[in-house]
Enzyme design. Structure first.
Site, PDB file in Angstrom:
ATOM      1  CB  SER A  30      -0.886   0.022   1.251  1.00 37.89           C
ATOM      2  OG  SER A  30      -1.818  -1.025   1.206  1.00 37.89           O
ATOM      3  NE  ARG A  34      -2.575   4.647   0.275  1.00 41.01           N
ATOM      4  CZ  ARG A  34      -3.150   3.479   0.012  1.00 41.01           C
ATOM      5  NH1 ARG A  34      -2.427   2.476  -0.465  1.00 41.01           N
ATOM      6  NH2 ARG A  34      -4.451   3.297   0.202  1.00 41.01           N
ATOM      7  N   GLY A 102      -5.343  -3.913  -8.280  1.00 39.49           N
ATOM      8  CA  GLY A 102      -6.546  -3.158  -7.943  1.00 39.49           C
ATOM      9  C   GLY A 102      -6.193  -1.816  -7.328  1.00 39.49           C
ATOM     10  NE  ARG A 130     -10.072  -6.698  -7.544  1.00 38.66           N
ATOM     11  CZ  ARG A 130      -9.101  -6.389  -6.694  1.00 38.66           C
ATOM     12  NH1 ARG A 130      -7.830  -6.458  -7.078  1.00 38.66           N
ATOM     13  NH2 ARG A 130      -9.392  -6.005  -5.475  1.00 38.66           N
ATOM     14  CD  GLN A 178      -8.140  -1.219  -3.623  1.00 35.94           C
ATOM     15  OE1 GLN A 178      -9.098  -1.413  -4.378  1.00 35.94           O
ATOM     16  NE2 GLN A 178      -7.145  -2.078  -3.511  1.00 35.94           N
ATOM     17  CG  ASP A 329      -5.314  -7.489   1.423  1.00 33.81           C
ATOM     18  OD1 ASP A 329      -6.391  -7.617   0.799  1.00 33.81           O
ATOM     19  OD2 ASP A 329      -4.590  -6.489   1.315  1.00 33.81           O
ATOM     20  NE  ARG A 360      -7.439 -12.489  -2.100  1.00 35.96           N
ATOM     21  CZ  ARG A 360      -6.727 -11.388  -1.909  1.00 35.96           C
ATOM     22  NH1 ARG A 360      -6.985 -10.602  -0.895  1.00 35.96           N
ATOM     23  NH2 ARG A 360      -5.739 -11.093  -2.734  1.00 35.96           N
TER      24      ARG A 360
HETATM   25  C1  S3P Z   1      -5.543  -1.466  -0.194  1.00 36.15           C
HETATM   26  C2  S3P Z   1      -6.835  -1.566   0.286  1.00 36.15           C
HETATM   27  C3  S3P Z   1      -7.551  -2.850   0.402  1.00 36.15           C
HETATM   28  C4  S3P Z   1      -6.626  -4.051   0.251  1.00 36.15           C
HETATM   29  C5  S3P Z   1      -5.607  -3.875  -0.850  1.00 36.15           C
HETATM   30  C6  S3P Z   1      -4.767  -2.643  -0.600  1.00 36.15           C
HETATM   31  C7  S3P Z   1      -4.926  -0.129  -0.260  1.00 36.15           C
HETATM   32  O1  S3P Z   1      -8.527  -2.900  -0.608  1.00 36.15           O
HETATM   33  O2  S3P Z   1      -7.382  -5.229   0.010  1.00 36.15           O
HETATM   34  O3  S3P Z   1      -4.775  -5.014  -0.944  1.00 36.15           O
HETATM   35  O4  S3P Z   1      -3.675  -0.054  -0.422  1.00 36.15           O
HETATM   36  O5  S3P Z   1      -5.641   0.867  -0.140  1.00 36.15           O
HETATM   37  P1  S3P Z   1     -10.001  -2.268  -0.396  1.00 36.15           P
HETATM   38  O6  S3P Z   1      -9.831  -0.843  -0.133  1.00 36.15           O
HETATM   39  O7  S3P Z   1     -10.740  -2.489  -1.681  1.00 36.15           O
HETATM   40  O8  S3P Z   1     -10.594  -3.046   0.743  1.00 36.15           O
END
Ligand code: S3P
Length: 449
Positions: A30, A34, A102, A130, A178, A329, A360
């Protein structure tokens, strides 16, 4: 690469000796995504240490380059980004291909969509399934035009940003960092205040990094478990230094492996202990796991610790739905731990697991079935019945559906089952944890083709 048409490479985990040694897992995914994004949106230079050099993050780096950032790799995990600045993004010459990612794709929709450019987003077979409507809906309120999209609001899709992005107040329909992050990142290029309200607090890396790069962000409690986050738009972000801590979501795999392989005693160094990321550790401690947090210290604005993990007798527990954002996760690997515990583990409120790199919930259930583990899906709950003895394992190769965490979870399972566990493909592990197999082997695990 986890490409749609590359041949699958099955691999297996099998029981062997106890796991021993000290390892360091790669940088947090994450924060790594960023880092690139904040580097792009800043004026001046951002220097990153400990970046996760997995395929997902490299795709985000490529996208940031296409939008005008100057990006160079100075050494292992050491990167420099020269930013284009908020409002300064270039029109990309080609489709932005996010592969399996994602997070990269959704956050970048907020970034690129809030600029007066036209951007096309695409990805692999997993990403193409997705849901993106959760990002497109708030972006539309901010004035972003969805020029085209695949059926059901999926990639490939094209966004055109407005001349002036509108600040909004938005309550997220799902507990998702996200969604929150895409809106806040879009809000950077909107005049005035953009507010995101979340009913359950999710990982706060975007908020922390906004402040670190010079933005003004106010965070107030909202209801019993939620937060309201307000960003003052159009700040001048200035390049900053970032030290990326070890990824707790990657550490989860060797951690559970050490708990279930008899006689194991390992240390995982420098793991980020952000309270919004450690629901798995809380749960495993409740199950009776021996996990010691050693040498806690501050690294780059996050608390990190070395985790000493010893093989443990685990007991089943109920995992409340409210804990899901802090371990979203980690359910595949928790299900593996639960298979070795004595009694029933009920993981509640897992609807968001259906829209990850794979469904999942279904993928974990199918893998447990192959390995002979008693389990059930009841509504949005996953229930695993363990008997405190090694599960059988064996069965047909577990279908990973291009999902790195399904692959790693079942390889770990095979290290402690009576028969080996094979997964149908391990190539996509490189999206988040490219050193997974060598690190596990270093600890003494038997993982082979
Ligand atoms: C993440 C948020 C999560 C997580 C992903 C990383 C992020 O997803 O599952 O692996 O870095 O903001 P969601 O915000 O869709 O739950």
């Amino acid at each position: 690469m986890a490409h749609d048409n590359s041949p699958a490479s099955p691999i297996a985990g099998r029981a062997g000796s106890a796991l021993r040694g000290r390892i360091r897992v790669p940088g947090d995914k994450s924060i790594s995504h960023r880092s690139m994004i904040f580097g792009l949106l800043s004026i001046g230079e951002t220097r990153v240490e400990g970046l996760l050099e997995g395929e997902d993050v490299l795709r985000t780096a490529e996208a940031c380059r296409a939008l005008g950032a100057g990006i160079s790799r100075e050494g292992p995990g050491r990167w420099r980004i020269r930013g284009a600045g908020i409002g300064g993004l270039a029109q990309p010459g080609d489709v932005l291909d996010f592969g399996n990612a994602g997070t990269g794709s959704r956050l970048m929709m907020g970034v690129a969509g809030s600029h007066p450019i036209t951007t096309t987003f695409d990805g692999d077979a997993s990403l193409r399934k997705r849901p993106m409507r959760r990002i497109l809906d708030p972006l539309a309120k901010m004035g972003v035009t969805v020029v085209s999209e695949a059926e059901g609001g999926r990639v490939p899709l094209t966004l055109r940003g407005p001349l002036e992005t509108l600040p909004i107040t938005y309550e997220t329909p799902a507990a998702s960092a996200q969604i929150k992050s895409a809106i806040l990142l879009a809000g950077l290029n909107a005049p005035g205040r953009t507010t995101v309200i979340e009913r359950e607090a999710t990982r706060d890396h975007t908020e922390r990094m906004l402040r670190h790069f010079g933005a003004i962000v106010e965070v107030t409690p909202h209801g019993p478990d939620g937060r309201s986050i307000t960003l003052q738009g159009q700040p001048e972000l200035r390049g900053a230094d970032i030290v990326v801590p070890g990824d707790p979501s990657s550490a989860a795999f060797p951690l559970v492996a050490a708990l279930i392989v008899p006689g194991s005693d390992i240390v995982i160094e420098g793991v980020m202990m952000n309270p919004l990321r450690i629901g798995l550790i809380t749960t495993l401690l409740e199950m009776g796991a021996s996990i010691e947090r050693l040498n806690e210290r501050d690294e780059g604005g996050e608390v990190v610790a070395d985790l000493r993990v010893r093989a443990s007798r685990l007991t089943g527990v109920a995992v409340p739905a409210g804990r899901a954002p802090a371990m979203i996760d980690e359910y595949p690997i928790l299900a593996v731990a639960a298979a070795f515990a004595e009694g029933t583990t009920r993981m509640q409120g897992l609807h968001e697991l259906r829209v990850k790199e794979s469904d999942r919930l279904a993928a974990v259930a199918a893998g447990l079935a192959e390995a002979g583990v008693e389990h059930a899906i009841e509504g949005d709950d996953l229930v695993v019945h363990g008997h405190g003895i090694p599960a059988r394992g064996g069965g047909r190769p577990v279908a990973t559906h291009l999902d790195h965490r399904i692959a790693m979870a079942f390889l770990v399972m095979g290290l402690a089952t009576r028969e080996p566990v094979t997964v149908d493909d391990g190539a996509m592990i490189a999206t988040s944890f490219p050193t997974f197999i060598p690190l596990m082997r270093e600890l003494g695990a038997t993982i082979h083709d």
